[in-house]
Motif scaffolding. Structure first.
Motif, mmCIF file in Angstrom:
data_model
loop_
_atom_site.group_PDB
_atom_site.id
_atom_site.type_symbol
_atom_site.label_atom_id
_atom_site.label_comp_id
_atom_site.label_asym_id
_atom_site.label_seq_id
_atom_site.Cartn_x
_atom_site.Cartn_y
_atom_site.Cartn_z
ATOM 1 N N SER A 79 163.724 -0.794 -45.452
ATOM 2 C CA SER A 79 164.720 -0.009 -44.715
ATOM 3 C C SER A 79 164.815 -0.516 -43.284
ATOM 4 O O SER A 79 163.831 -0.945 -42.703
ATOM 5 C CB SER A 79 164.321 1.465 -44.698
ATOM 6 O OG SER A 79 165.149 2.172 -43.804
ATOM 7 N N ARG A 80 166.012 -0.424 -42.712
ATOM 8 C CA ARG A 80 166.164 -0.824 -41.308
ATOM 9 C C ARG A 80 165.553 0.203 -40.368
ATOM 10 O O ARG A 80 165.455 -0.030 -39.168
ATOM 11 C CB ARG A 80 167.639 -1.000 -40.964
ATOM 12 C CG ARG A 80 168.252 -2.202 -41.652
ATOM 13 C CD ARG A 80 169.662 -2.457 -41.170
ATOM 14 N NE ARG A 80 170.300 -3.474 -41.979
ATOM 15 C CZ ARG A 80 170.367 -4.767 -41.658
ATOM 16 N NH1 ARG A 80 169.799 -5.201 -40.552
ATOM 17 N NH2 ARG A 80 170.978 -5.631 -42.445
ATOM 18 N N ALA A 106 166.848 3.166 -39.757
ATOM 19 C CA ALA A 106 167.865 4.139 -39.312
ATOM 20 C C ALA A 106 167.943 5.217 -40.391
ATOM 21 O O ALA A 106 168.924 5.294 -41.139
ATOM 22 C CB ALA A 106 169.207 3.445 -39.117
ATOM 23 N N VAL A 133 177.186 -4.067 -39.977
ATOM 24 C CA VAL A 133 175.817 -3.698 -39.591
ATOM 25 C C VAL A 133 175.550 -4.068 -38.131
ATOM 26 O O VAL A 133 174.883 -3.339 -37.398
ATOM 27 C CB VAL A 133 174.794 -4.369 -40.537
ATOM 28 C CG1 VAL A 133 173.381 -4.158 -40.047
ATOM 29 C CG2 VAL A 133 174.946 -3.808 -41.947
ATOM 30 N N LEU A 149 171.007 0.249 -34.094
ATOM 31 C CA LEU A 149 170.308 -1.016 -34.351
ATOM 32 C C LEU A 149 170.607 -2.043 -33.260
ATOM 33 O O LEU A 149 169.736 -2.820 -32.857
ATOM 34 C CB LEU A 149 170.725 -1.577 -35.709
ATOM 35 C CG LEU A 149 170.374 -0.698 -36.912
ATOM 36 C CD1 LEU A 149 171.024 -1.250 -38.178
ATOM 37 C CD2 LEU A 149 168.868 -0.605 -37.105
ATOM 38 N N GLN A 150 171.853 -2.016 -32.777
ATOM 39 C CA GLN A 150 172.328 -2.974 -31.784
ATOM 40 C C GLN A 150 171.458 -3.001 -30.525
ATOM 41 O O GLN A 150 171.248 -4.038 -29.920
ATOM 42 C CB GLN A 150 173.727 -2.531 -31.361
ATOM 43 C CG GLN A 150 174.766 -3.576 -31.391
ATOM 44 C CD GLN A 150 176.102 -2.953 -30.976
ATOM 45 O OE1 GLN A 150 176.209 -1.753 -30.725
ATOM 46 N NE2 GLN A 150 177.123 -3.784 -30.906
ATOM 47 N N GLN A 158 168.338 -2.378 -30.091
ATOM 48 C CA GLN A 158 166.898 -2.617 -30.230
ATOM 49 C C GLN A 158 166.564 -4.091 -30.021
ATOM 50 O O GLN A 158 167.437 -4.951 -30.018
ATOM 51 C CB GLN A 158 166.435 -2.201 -31.635
ATOM 52 C CG GLN A 158 166.656 -0.733 -31.928
ATOM 53 C CD GLN A 158 166.010 -0.307 -33.229
ATOM 54 O OE1 GLN A 158 164.945 -0.785 -33.589
ATOM 55 N NE2 GLN A 158 166.656 0.606 -33.929
ATOM 56 N N ARG A 216 164.337 -6.368 -32.061
ATOM 57 C CA ARG A 216 163.535 -6.421 -33.280
ATOM 58 C C ARG A 216 162.802 -7.749 -33.411
ATOM 59 O O ARG A 216 163.439 -8.788 -33.572
ATOM 60 C CB ARG A 216 164.443 -6.209 -34.494
ATOM 61 C CG ARG A 216 164.957 -4.781 -34.633
ATOM 62 C CD ARG A 216 164.030 -4.006 -35.528
ATOM 63 N NE ARG A 216 164.353 -2.593 -35.593
ATOM 64 C CZ ARG A 216 164.558 -1.933 -36.743
ATOM 65 N NH1 ARG A 216 164.533 -2.561 -37.880
ATOM 66 N NH2 ARG A 216 164.785 -0.643 -36.714
ATOM 67 N N GLY A 243 165.290 -4.294 -43.743
ATOM 68 C CA GLY A 243 166.650 -4.062 -44.233
ATOM 69 C C GLY A 243 167.294 -5.332 -44.736
ATOM 70 O O GLY A 243 168.362 -5.310 -45.320
ATOM 71 N N VAL A 269 162.449 2.741 -34.034
ATOM 72 C CA VAL A 269 163.102 1.946 -32.997
ATOM 73 C C VAL A 269 162.091 0.955 -32.437
ATOM 74 O O VAL A 269 161.003 1.361 -32.034
ATOM 75 C CB VAL A 269 163.566 2.893 -31.864
ATOM 76 C CG1 VAL A 269 164.074 2.093 -30.689
ATOM 77 C CG2 VAL A 269 164.626 3.864 -32.350
ATOM 78 N N PHE A 322 168.865 6.551 -28.708
ATOM 79 C CA PHE A 322 168.517 6.341 -30.119
ATOM 80 C C PHE A 322 168.472 7.648 -30.890
ATOM 81 O O PHE A 322 169.014 7.748 -31.981
ATOM 82 C CB PHE A 322 167.180 5.600 -30.225
ATOM 83 C CG PHE A 322 167.228 4.238 -29.613
ATOM 84 C CD1 PHE A 322 167.867 3.201 -30.280
ATOM 85 C CD2 PHE A 322 166.668 3.988 -28.377
ATOM 86 C CE1 PHE A 322 167.945 1.939 -29.714
ATOM 87 C CE2 PHE A 322 166.732 2.724 -27.803
ATOM 88 C CZ PHE A 322 167.374 1.700 -28.475
#
Lengths: 497, 200
Positions: free
Chosen positions: A39-40, A42, A80, A86-87, A89, A91, A98, A335, A350
């Protein structure tokens, strides 16, 4: 008919949100091919279905089985790359989430996996520790001890047998990043542990996984077997093997000495330090015990260099932190951001504000031993130093938001009852003090507190802080005392005058 | 209500450490902390479990020079039998080469080791902070009202045992209810009936 290639997370929380029901409902539909990924994070959007398009993946949120025609027809998807949660963060440790199939070693490698191990293979054990020193990585389990110092001690301690142990006893309520790593990117944990083994000279590793995470334990066992079959574990003729060991429901086993006692099969009772496990740990041998998230951070540090890691974050807190937002927020989820954002930023950008119909009352950071913050203190910077200065802890990155329906006396009682349940019994102030603390709070709840009750509670709290061996007794008073500090009127209501 | 359920009910009222004398022919027993020691309830239990127990213990028998691992052994026994009968303590201790007290000490320490057989389905309601903040307490109450049993007890007929858990790590889709190994998220009190229906 052309088959749409779609992606659906298969981790525990996504399934709990309904991903399993979707997969079952669509299992015999020829128009869709479902790839089960991690999972991403979110989670407020789960179950989320993604689909390949010429412009990258598009996603559909909170999907129900009858949404299939829309997805296959490509109607109403969101790119996405444009999901704000997500944008914003950064990562690194969670870069694969994800995207990949968690148990596919080849995908892990294609996405840059095992580069850290390759870099470690080209370094001496001292060189690996030096890379970590430059990275200024601190342990992510809660104690935030510099990782390189611990590794150096284990490295320099002479012994024919050494061990590396991943602490996957993620007991802090409000945290789930270790579970996500084990279920979603298990080879990253294995790679981190292999790098540690080479640095200190360990030939055997254990992953101590809590009883409540059966899927994570299963994923780790499967991945270890796969790594073994691919001759990855003992590549370069460096003998190394890993085993998953399951706990049995004891919060205090997240403390390293208690964890090692439990790993040896005994009661998970905390031991006095020194000796530290890095000198004398499992079966009396030098042992590195680190949190899952710490090990998972290490491959990138070796692959990109310690300086890269040190360039992120704040002065005393380098790198990124996995913050896990839960409670009464609109957008609960994981996050990954560099240290240094304010708590307010994290909750706002977030968390997305409060869940519909609820108003903010307090936020707790750092699990059941973490302090409570009222609205007036949300400008605190998320880093180890600022939290230490405020007498709080960042812990394992759990953030739980409470709304105005929360009864603070009941919440304080809940924390004391938790400590009373989970105390290992070694230190009297924790074993007895938590019970007395709970009783005082129960009297206040019943409207039978006296003028001395709150002073007694504070005094008890100070005693527990000063005289407990581990963080359970030493930190347990903080949520209670901060509740009294910020919401005194609620406690005073239960006192007889 | 069968005899086992009656015993479960009375066990709950056990104080920290007390001797209880059973009435009407029930065996006497004592409890220490959360663990209840009792005489084996006739051969029915032990006969049914004996071969499984022996098998589980055989797989955990330490090889010479290896140290015995009590926790691992108890988890293996529980996995085979569904619980660890206290009557099996001497046999476990003998196989591992440790004392009965050492086995009993580990058995009483860990909350996920159970000495009483659970119902056919184990319902665990998460009482972690995120679930609590999202009114998991109301879900617990709804479950208790639906199956009519106290936390820690088994329903008459043995369909369900209801327990609380500290945190399931499912905080982002809370409140959480775990039934056997199935995790359910975002549970509301009105979901309870349909949630439990498939578990017969």
């Amino acid at each position: 008919m052309k088959t749409a290639r779609c992606y659906l997370a298969n981790d525990t929380s996504s399934r709990a949100a309904g991903a399993g029901r979707l997969a079952d409902a669509w299992s015999d539909r020829p128009e869709i091919q479902l790839i089960r990924t991690s999972s991403r994070g979110a989670f407020f959007l789960e179950p989320m279905v993604e689909r390949d398009t010429p412009n990258g993946r598009e996603a559909w949120f909170n999907v129900l089985p009858n949404d299939l025609p829309r997805i296959v027809g490509g109607v109403g998807g969101t790119p996405v790359a444009e999901i704000p949660f997500l944008q914003q963060q950064a990562r690194f440790t969670f870069a694969n989430f994800g995207i990949t199939e968690p148990l596919a070693l080849n995908e892990y490698q294609t996405r840059g996996g095992l580069k850290g191990l390759a870099a470690a293979q080209s370094l001496s054990p001292e060189g690996i520790v030096e890379a970590l020193r430059i990275s200024r990585l601190r342990g992510r389990g809660g104690a935030a001890f510099p990782v390189w110092k611990k590794w150096q001690v284990a490295q320099q301690t002479e012994s024919e047998q050494k061990y590396v142990v991943a602490n996957a006893d993620e007991g802090d309520a409000g945290t789930y990043c270790d579970r996500m790593i084990m279920e979603g990117d298990p080879f990253r944990l294995i790679e981190g542990m292999m790098i540690c083994a080479r640095a200190i000279g360990a030939t055997r590793g254990y992953i101590y996984c809590r009883y409540e995470y059966p899927a994570a334990a299963q994923a780790m066992k499967f991945s270890i077997q796969k790594a073994r079959e691919a001759d990855l574990l003992d590549c370069d003729d460096y003998p190394f093997d890993l085993e998953v060991v399951t706990g049995a429901g004891s919060y205090v086993c997240g403390e390293e000495t208690a964890l090692l006692e439990s790993l040896e099969g005994r009661r998970g009772v905390v031991l006095a330090k020194p000796p530290y496990p890095a000198e004398s740990g499992l079966y009396g041998k030098p042992t590195i015990v680190s949190n899952v998230l710490t090990f998972a951070t290490i491959p990138n540090i070796l692959a990109n260099g310690g300086a890269w890691h040190a360039s992120l974050g704040t002065e005393g807190s380098r790198g990124t932190m996995a913050l896990q937002i839960g409670g009464r927020v609109k957008q609960p989820g994981l996050v990954e951001v560099p240290f240094g954002l304010t708590l307010h930023d994290v909750l706002d950008r977030f968390g997305g504000g409060m869940a519909p119909g609820s108003r903010f009352k307090a936020v707790q950071v750092g699990g059941p031993l973490g302090s409570l913050f009222p609205e007036s203190q949300l400008d605190i910077s998320i880093c180890y130093d600022a939290f230490a200065e405020a007498g709080a802890i960042l812990g394992h990155g759990g953030i739980v938001v409470y709304d105005d329906e929360t009864n603070m006396v009941e919440l304080a009682r809940h924390f004391m009852a938790f400590t009373a349940d989970e105390s290992c019994g070694k230190c009297t102030p924790c074993r007895i003090g938590s019970v007395r603390g709970r009783e005082i709070l129960e009297r206040i709840q019943a409207g039978e507190g006296t003028a001395e009750s709150l002073d007694l509670l504070k005094d008890l709290g100070e005693t527990m802080k000063a005289t407990s061996l581990c963080a359970l007794g030493g930190r347990a008073p903080y949520p209670v005392l901060t509740a009294i500090e910020h919401f005194p009127e609620e406690f005073k209501k239960g006192l007889t005058h | 209500m069968d005899q086992t359920d009656q015993m479960n009910q009375s066990d709950r009222t056990c104080p920290g450490r007390a001797y209880l004398h059973g009435s009407a022919g029930r065996p006497s027993k004592f409890c220490y902390g959360k663990m209840v020691f009792s005489q084996p309830r006739g051969d029915a239990v032990t006969t049914r479990h004996r071969s499984k127990l022996a098998e589980a213990l055989e797989s955990c028998r330490p090889v010479p020079s290896a140290k015995p691992n009590i926790l691992k052994t108890l988890l293996a026994v529980q996995s085979a039998l569904g619980h660890v009968p206290t009557s099996a303590i001497p046999q476990i201790a003998q196989v591992l080469g440790v004392t009965d007290a050492q086995v009993a000490g580990v058995l009483s320490y860990y909350s996920d080791l159970r000495t009483q057989p659970p119902g056919r389905h184990l319902i665990r309601v998460c009482m972690g902070e995120s679930c609590t903040a999202n009114h998991g307490g109301l879900v617990l109450r709804a479950i208790q009202e639906h199956v009519r049993v106290a936390v820690g007890d088994r329903t008459p007929g043995g369909r369900f045992t209801v327990e609380q858990m500290s945190c399931a790590g499912n905080c982002a889709v809370s409140p959480t209810v775990m039934i056997d190994e199935d995790l359910c998220g975002r549970v509301t009190p009105s979901d309870v009936q349909s949630l439990l229906e498939p578990y017969t």
